[in-house]
Write an enzyme that holds these catalytic residues in place. Sequence first.
Site, PDB file in Angstrom:
ATOM      1  N   GLU A  40       8.539  -6.666   3.426  1.00 12.93           N
ATOM      2  CA  GLU A  40       8.336  -5.247   3.750  1.00 12.93           C
ATOM      3  C   GLU A  40       6.843  -4.970   3.892  1.00 12.93           C
ATOM      4  O   GLU A  40       6.227  -4.259   3.109  1.00 12.93           O
ATOM      5  CB  GLU A  40       8.994  -4.383   2.678  1.00 12.93           C
ATOM      6  N   HIS A  98       8.637  -6.500  -2.351  1.00 15.45           N
ATOM      7  CA  HIS A  98       9.401  -7.334  -1.422  1.00 15.45           C
ATOM      8  C   HIS A  98       8.446  -7.816  -0.325  1.00 15.45           C
ATOM      9  O   HIS A  98       7.950  -7.009   0.462  1.00 15.45           O
ATOM     10  CB  HIS A  98      10.559  -6.551  -0.815  1.00 15.45           C
ATOM     11  N   GLU A 104      10.516   4.776   1.131  1.00 14.58           N
ATOM     12  CA  GLU A 104      10.936   3.799   2.130  1.00 14.58           C
ATOM     13  C   GLU A 104      10.367   4.165   3.497  1.00 14.58           C
ATOM     14  O   GLU A 104      10.523   5.290   3.959  1.00 14.58           O
ATOM     15  CB  GLU A 104      12.469   3.764   2.227  1.00 14.58           C
ATOM     16  N   HIS A 128       8.054   0.921  -0.297  1.00 11.47           N
ATOM     17  CA  HIS A 128       8.964  -0.093   0.247  1.00 11.47           C
ATOM     18  C   HIS A 128       9.055   0.051   1.761  1.00 11.47           C
ATOM     19  O   HIS A 128       8.563   1.020   2.347  1.00 11.47           O
ATOM     20  CB  HIS A 128      10.370   0.070  -0.346  1.00 11.47           C
TER      21      HIS A 128
END
Length: 1124
Positions: A828, A825, A1007, A922
């Site tokens: 990010e 992504h 994350e 991420h």
Amino acid sequence: MLLGQLERMNGEAVPGDAEMARHVTGKILHLIQTQEKTKKEMTAKGSSGMEVILAALENMQDLQTVLNILCILNELVSVGGGNRVGVLVSKGGTAILLQLLLSASKDVPPSEELMLQLHSILAKVGPKDKKFGVKARVNGALNITVNLLKQNLQNQKLLLPCLQVLRVYSSNTVNAVSLGKNGVVELLFKIIGPYSKKNTSIQKVVLDTLTVLLKSKANSRRAVDRTYVPALLTIYQDWHRNDTRHRHAHIRKGILGCIRNVTNIKLGRKAFLDADGMRILYSTSTECLPVRTLDPLVNTSSLIMRKCFPKNRLPVPTIKSVFQYRLPHVPAEGPVAQLYRQPPEVDDVVDESDDNDDADTENDTENEEDDRDCCLQNDDIETDLNKLRPGEQASRTMEELRMYERFFSELSEDFQGYHFHGSSPCQTPSLPSKSLSRIVVPTAPDMTPSDSNLVQLECADRALDQRPGEGLEQALVRELGRVALDGGAAPNGQRPAAESEVEREDDCSSHSSGDQAVLEVPDTAALLPLHDPELYVEMVKDTRSVPQYSEVAYPDYFGHIAPTYREHIVERLYGVQRSKIFQDIERMIHPNDILDKVVYDLDLQSCPVVDDGECLKFNSLFESGNLRKAVQVRKFEYDLILNSDINSNHYHQWFYFEVSSMRAGTPYRFNIINCEKSNSQFNYGMQVLMYSVREAINGRPCWVRTGTDICYYKNHFSRSSIAAGGQKGKSYYTMTFTVTFQHKDDVCYFAYHYPYTYSTLKMHLQKLEALRTPQIYLRQDVLCETLGGNSCPLLTITAMPQSTSNDQICQFRNRPYVFLTARVHPGETNASWVMKGTLEFLMGTGPVAQSLREAYIFKIVPMLNPDGVVNGNHRCSLSGEDLNRQWQRPNPDLHPTIFHAKGLLQYLSALQRVPLVYCDYHGHSRKKNVFMYGCSIKETVWQTDVNATSSDLHEDLGYRTLPKILSQIAPAFSMASCSFVVEKSKESTARVVVWREIGVQKSYTMESTLCGCDQGKYKGLQIGTRELEEMGAQFCVALLRLKRLSSPLEVRHASHFLEAEGDLIETSCRNTSSTTYVLKEDEPSFMEEVDYSAESDEETDPQENPGDEEHLSDSEAVQQHPFT
């Protein structure tokens, strides 16, 4: 004894019983009125007192006896009698009371005292009986109460309990419609009136009843038709003007409640605007602001004004990206297919369906819809046990996979002829430059550096070419904004170079140093070993972008050094959001004060920048840049619009743009007005990032957290149903922040998070090559070429064998694999900073790094979506799709990086060399800390009601080991935030596919927060690049500890490892709470409270999951969540 007598009388019809019944019930009433003990005994568990009283009420015909019994019941259910009301309801008391009401209504005239007592009890019983509304309607009680009310409008004693019962009736939707047809709305409007100190309790009940009735659309239309909206506004003004001591704020709140509900319909909103409601509520709310006890009035007024604010069209010609990229072929279905099928004449910014009359889902607060979302969370959990059992799916044949053999030369390398104390086994080939142009080195004004760590560039560095009458600051703005690609005319939509760069270069030696400023930049090579401005420029030449960028942002050229000071999560001051919302409302009330001047617009390809010297100048035409349009709304306030991802019509979150021509010491407000998520960490203390070129020239080249008065809220710009996936009536959100610049005519950059471009990655990889020692096996390959023509790097890192002996070569080839990926992504960017920390650690010379390399072979794809990163996308690749939803069936043409990354894993699986660990890095926008998502059959089934045998749930708990280790050694990591639940909606993500199809038990998404931490060593601090890189290094340490736990004898240098590990691990965050279930892997439900005190009451996006907490005022929000 008295109850016994009463019970006997219930069963025997003896003459003279009436007198006896009056005497007994009178004595019971006296005892209850004087002794609390008697009340408790009658309703105690096991007592038959309530049944006896209700039976007597049902059987007795004598009026006085009935009144005595009603008085007894009234005493029992009076203040503090909540449990007793429940007992009365459970014993069938509601039906008995309603039947008595029906019987009493037949008397002509009905007994006033009887009706008074009955309605007093029903008003207390009704809220405790869930079926009260239905029972009352079936018994015909609604008309009885309404008729009684009509006949006693001047009877204050009977009026109040009748209104109270009517309020309870109205809570049932069917009843509300029926009462409206029966003229109750008109009846209630006869009772409410202008300010008066008399009968305020009746006024309050009337308003509460009317508020409930007006939740019905039919009743609201009836109120609009009878011009009650202007009447309500007039009454509100009168109470506001006369209630100077604020003793009747509850009355004013009741009036606002009526207005709030009637404006839920389109006709109501129009009537409100026609009655000048915006100005009235704005002026009254402004006068209430200094008094905090009036917050409920201000908040409700703000909610009404925002709801009634006419929906505006987002000022863009289309919601699709400014930049167009034609796909080699279009998917058969999905959002991209719909985008391509959309006729060109369709207005996708707003359509008539978005202005539909009164969405049924409108609620008083957004959080009411969140309750519904939370109830649906378990529906997304995978319940098919067959899908939860890892097992290889239909895969490519070995012949098809043999193409990946060239990426695994370490499995066949014999190192014959290699000198183990000399050079490395293979050199990384330098990438050929595809660019035919040269890079112009940026220029800057003559300044005295504040940091001695500066170098003066030689003659190849440009001298600032000042024009006649132009100051240094103006020259800085004109020249400093970019590094331009030399050669040829600038493409459409991009600013041309001010002068011929070739002429300036040729003439640079002839300029007098007294007349020209010489560029001075930080010695980033000394401060940042992996950064080299000149090398970065070379990398830019080879980067392909859809807009064909010819400029380089200064932060990417100069580099970034993490600040030495801590950046705390900021505390939002009281009333900030409300103040910002009121400023937005002023745009409608005082339209002449609004400039509405477009100062930057990428849709105007010929001239995107407006420069009249009276406004800021903007630019985003550089790698990873994203800003579509800037509109000056006031002298120091700008609305900003972000560009959609290419081949998409949404995903507005990532921003990166340049600002210049500012004044020093003046607060500027920036509003990003087309955000889509329903909540953001900007509501919880996160700040934007800013980079000052002047500060960089002075020796402080760093991104810093900045901005005050930051908040995030729903705005009045309509989001079309096309952009909202078919959902109607949606609005965009505003992220607003205020910045005061330190330097006049500086050039500053703003970003959502620390930028990390594709060219930066290429530069870092080349610099990493210089760190290689003879003990390190490093190979860089190109996995594939992206849709946009950029190379996707693949790294192999491990330790060289100590010799060419069979044992050493065998040990080398048989090391377990660890497969790492990142940046699928583009928005990010923190994932790239974590990956940078991992790569630097793996290339380190210390004993821990060497032990780690000897333990594993690392296969790393550091950037899975180069095209998205280059072109400033937030989530998608050039295909317009989220690549982390393509792992099940990736298309080699549309998703080449995913197709080939999965191919590498399938090849390893075919060789029986399944990686020990897979981790996809991420970033997370709505949670704090760093955490992991993994996959577990057992923990998934626990979240459902699926029946499964113990054999079905049998699995090795090893998937928890790595997160557990990280929670012990990494300060930013939180085990409490980890989840190991497998969701249906995530079946196509890397984590789930690699677990299910490849068979990697330890398959994770890691994350990293975009905001900061709320636990451990970094609690209360915003996260920076230093902490992110540290997280990447700590991940490596955790892998080595994982290896040691599984096979400690295989790890060499054990003593060195223990000593070095002890030095490295400074803190331990031991959080061992159980799994926290979250709905979405990439954006799980937002569990923190947020101040929506002035939020519109329209529905939230059901695809979003903000928290389900109650509506808070500013003061309450600050009190409960002070951001510390």
